[in-house]
Design a protein around this motif. Structure first.
Motif, PDB file in Angstrom:
ATOM      1  N   THR A  47       0.845  -1.186   0.000  1.00 26.81           N
ATOM      2  CA  THR A  47       0.000   0.000   0.000  1.00 26.81           C
ATOM      3  C   THR A  47       0.885   1.241   0.000  1.00 26.81           C
ATOM      4  OG1 THR A  47      -1.701  -1.144   1.289  1.00 26.81           O
ATOM      5  CG2 THR A  47      -1.824   1.265   1.195  1.00 26.81           C
ATOM      6  N   ILE A  48       0.523   2.212  -0.820  1.00 28.28           N
ATOM      7  CA  ILE A  48       1.223   3.488  -0.855  1.00 28.28           C
ATOM      8  C   ILE A  48       0.279   4.565  -0.349  1.00 28.28           C
ATOM      9  CG2 ILE A  48       2.371   5.213  -2.311  1.00 28.28           C
ATOM     10  CD1 ILE A  48       3.044   2.957  -4.269  1.00 28.28           C
ATOM     11  N   LEU A  49       0.590   5.132   0.808  1.00 29.16           N
ATOM     12  CA  LEU A  49      -0.167   6.264   1.337  1.00 29.16           C
ATOM     13  C   LEU A  49       0.559   7.540   0.918  1.00 29.16           C
ATOM     14  CD1 LEU A  49      -0.679   5.052   5.043  1.00 29.16           C
ATOM     15  CD2 LEU A  49      -2.195   4.676   3.101  1.00 29.16           C
ATOM     16  N   THR A  50      -0.159   8.487   0.356  1.00 31.03           N
ATOM     17  CA  THR A  50       0.516   9.712  -0.080  1.00 31.03           C
ATOM     18  C   THR A  50      -0.303  10.949   0.264  1.00 31.03           C
ATOM     19  OG1 THR A  50       1.480  10.898  -1.965  1.00 31.03           O
ATOM     20  CG2 THR A  50      -0.456   9.539  -2.423  1.00 31.03           C
ATOM     21  N   THR A  51       0.401  11.988   0.693  1.00 33.38           N
ATOM     22  CA  THR A  51      -0.224  13.292   0.926  1.00 33.38           C
ATOM     23  C   THR A  51      -0.114  14.170  -0.309  1.00 33.38           C
ATOM     24  OG1 THR A  51       1.860  14.092   1.872  1.00 33.38           O
ATOM     25  CG2 THR A  51       0.197  13.251   3.405  1.00 33.38           C
ATOM     26  N   ASN A  52       0.522  13.660  -1.355  1.00 35.93           N
ATOM     27  CA  ASN A  52       0.683  14.431  -2.594  1.00 35.93           C
ATOM     28  C   ASN A  52      -0.609  14.435  -3.397  1.00 35.93           C
ATOM     29  OD1 ASN A  52       3.349  14.754  -1.868  1.00 35.93           O
ATOM     30  ND2 ASN A  52       4.060  13.027  -3.098  1.00 35.93           N
ATOM     31  N   TYR A  53      -0.825  15.523  -4.109  1.00 33.85           N
ATOM     32  CA  TYR A  53      -2.016  15.638  -4.955  1.00 33.85           C
ATOM     33  C   TYR A  53      -1.781  15.056  -6.348  1.00 33.85           C
ATOM     34  CZ  TYR A  53      -2.466  19.468  -1.547  1.00 33.85           C
ATOM     35  OH  TYR A  53      -2.478  20.224  -0.413  1.00 33.85           O
ATOM     36  N   ASP A  54      -0.547  15.053  -6.800  1.00 37.11           N
ATOM     37  CA  ASP A  54      -0.241  14.734  -8.195  1.00 37.11           C
ATOM     38  C   ASP A  54      -0.375  13.244  -8.484  1.00 37.11           C
ATOM     39  OD1 ASP A  54       2.537  13.336  -7.964  1.00 37.11           O
ATOM     40  OD2 ASP A  54       2.748  15.123  -6.737  1.00 37.11           O
ATOM     41  N   VAL A  55      -0.355  12.908  -9.790  1.00 43.95           N
ATOM     42  CA  VAL A  55      -0.559  11.521 -10.231  1.00 43.95           C
ATOM     43  C   VAL A  55       0.728  10.908 -10.767  1.00 43.95           C
ATOM     44  CG1 VAL A  55      -2.993  11.929 -10.748  1.00 43.95           C
ATOM     45  CG2 VAL A  55      -1.289  12.262 -12.554  1.00 43.95           C
ATOM     46  N   TYR A  56       1.869  11.448 -10.369  1.00 44.89           N
ATOM     47  CA  TYR A  56       3.140  10.969 -10.913  1.00 44.89           C
ATOM     48  C   TYR A  56       3.436   9.521 -10.523  1.00 44.89           C
ATOM     49  CZ  TYR A  56       4.352  15.660 -12.523  1.00 44.89           C
ATOM     50  OH  TYR A  56       4.374  16.858 -13.191  1.00 44.89           O
ATOM     51  N   ILE A  57       3.022   9.095  -9.336  1.00 42.12           N
ATOM     52  CA  ILE A  57       3.250   7.700  -8.941  1.00 42.12           C
ATOM     53  C   ILE A  57       2.460   6.776  -9.854  1.00 42.12           C
ATOM     54  CG2 ILE A  57       2.914   5.994  -7.118  1.00 42.12           C
ATOM     55  CD1 ILE A  57       3.414   8.153  -5.072  1.00 42.12           C
ATOM     56  N   GLU A  58       1.199   7.118 -10.113  1.00 42.78           N
ATOM     57  CA  GLU A  58       0.379   6.331 -11.041  1.00 42.78           C
ATOM     58  C   GLU A  58       1.037   6.237 -12.412  1.00 42.78           C
ATOM     59  OE1 GLU A  58      -3.676   7.476 -11.547  1.00 42.78           O
ATOM     60  OE2 GLU A  58      -3.906   8.075  -9.461  1.00 42.78           O
TER      61      GLU A  58
END
Length: 433
Positions: A141-152
């Motif tokens: 699981t990746i929890l992120t506070t970032n708004y962007d979709v760069y991980i996707e």
């Protein structure tokens, strides 16, 4: 300080973290702004500054006095949520624009603007680690506070790369699926909505990304969830986000990267899931030191029985570890963004070795660990390039090529070929963008 930088990936604490995390069955990665800075070029503070720049002409004219005062506040208020509150309230005053709508239009411009820095490896290494871990049937699981979709986007790119290479080699490709979970529209809706992004191929493994602060896609797409940025949105969402983090990290192995352990919901979730013997919890945070010891600004000397001693950065970092113990998480101190990325790469290697059930371990004496590989590289370099002047010239030529790649519009002069005294890079920015 020099020794601390040199030996980060050789320390017992770091090697122990690699061993513990690579053998875990349930992995949770908590990602802050530092993970996607490779793509955005923005820290959290810089994001607020850019938001202000993009908003100056937002329905208001002749407001130079206000803008100058806001600029001062952004540079002098220490609390980031307070700064964000001033921005969102000022530029959405009288309800002329919905806050989420206002933030979406501005953040899309800021987050996906070409920034000239996209060569960092942290985001890519993290995605590859998640894929490999899932393929070894680990829960990821990746929890992120970032708004962007760069991980996707990186996940999809890496899977396509794997598919292309498999097709060229004539072998069957396998990779995990990807889904995202979006924070709810607050305060009326408390439902976290899962959405499939990519199907798994030849496996049932799934990697889940949880957007804790909302998801802002590229221009032309709608924002999902609530954009958590200012004091109001933080207050409304705090309990919901804290509960979600607790749900995912309780009893799981955790790695925090690109974050500074100051986010309220994360700190609260850590404290509430801390066990009695916190030293045995498999939780680690890669945190760049924010309290760097500077002998020029602090008297490091102290006396013991008339003998003068000095504290070092290692002493400071060791005592900072007590805060981690207080929260039930081991704090590791990489001294640079690249060391964080390298740690992730080493964890990937350690995980593969553990997953294949071989007799080889990351810390064996066959040359697998970073320290042993580094020693081998150095030995090979010295063997193949015995002439120091020649070795220095090769390094300098390679750096020149790199700088021309990153700064194609800039003139560059390299001075001093004396390998003993080092060299100086002088960038003439007269023709820069």
């Amino acid at each position: 300080m020099t020794g601390h930088i040199q030996f980060f990936l050789r320390s017992e604490a770091v090697l122990g973290a690699l061993t513990s995390l690579s053998s875990a069955d349930d992995l949770v990665f908590y990602c802050g702004a530092g993970v996607s800075i490779d793509r955005t070029g923005l820290s959290w503070s810089q994001l607020l500054s850019e938001l202000f720049k993009e908003s100056k002409d937002h329905g208001r004219k002749n407001r130079e006095r206000d803008h100058k005062a806001i600029d001062f506040l952004l540079k002098n208020l220490k609390d980031e949520e307070q700064r964000a509150s001033i921005l969102t309230e000022y530029f959405t005053e009288n309800g002329a624009t919905d806050t989420n709508e206002y933030l979406t239009s501005k953040l899309q411009q800021i987050l996906y603007e070409e920034n000239g820095w996209s060569e960092g490896n942290l985001l890519s290494n993290l995605v590859r680690l998640a894929i490999v871990a899932a393929m070894y049937k680990k829960s990821v699981t990746i929890l992120t506070t970032n708004y962007d979709v760069y991980i996707e986007e990186e996940f999809i790119r890496v899977c396509k790369e794997m598919s292309d290479k498999a097709n060229q080699a004539g072998v069957t490709v396998r990779y995990p699926g990807l889904e995202r979970l979006i924070s709810p529209k607050l305060p009326s809706n408390s439902t976290w909505t899962p959405r499939k992004i990519q199907d798994a191929v030849k496996t049932k493994s799934i990697v889940r990304i949880v957007y804790l602060h909302g998801r802002v896609g590229r221009p032309g797409t709608a924002t999902e969830g609530t954009v958590v940025l200012d004091e109001n949105s933080y207050s409304i969402s705090r309990n919901t986000i804290t509960d979600k983090i607790k749900e995912y990290i309780d009893g799981k192995s955790l790695l925090v990267a690109g974050a500074s352990l100051t986010d309220g919901p994360l700190v609260e979730a850590l404290a509430l899931t801390k066990t009695k013997d916190a030293t045995k919890q498999n939780r680690f945070a890669l945190v760049h030191p924010t309290t760097t010891l500077d002998p020029l600004n602090y008297d490091c000397n102290f006396s013991i029985k008339d003998a003068i001693e000095r504290i070092t950065q290692d002493d400071v970092d060791r005592l900072l570890g007590y805060r981690g113990k207080h929260l039930g998480i081991h704090i590791l101190h990489p001294m640079s963004h690249s060391q964080t990325a390298q740690f992730i790469e080493e964890l990937n290697l350690a995980l593969v070795l553990h997953g294949r059930r071989t007799n080889r371990e990351y810390r064996d004496n066959i040359g697998i660990s970073y320290e042993q590989r580094l020693f081998q590289w150095q030995t090979e370099w010295e063997t193949n390039r015995p002439n120091p002047e020649e070795a220095h010239q090769i390094l300098q030529d390679a750096l020149k090529i790199k700088f021309r790649k990153f700064c194609p519009k800039r003139k560059m002069k390299i001075h001093s070929l004396d390998w003993k005294s080092g060299f100086e890079l002088n960038l003439d920015q007269a023709t820069g963008p």
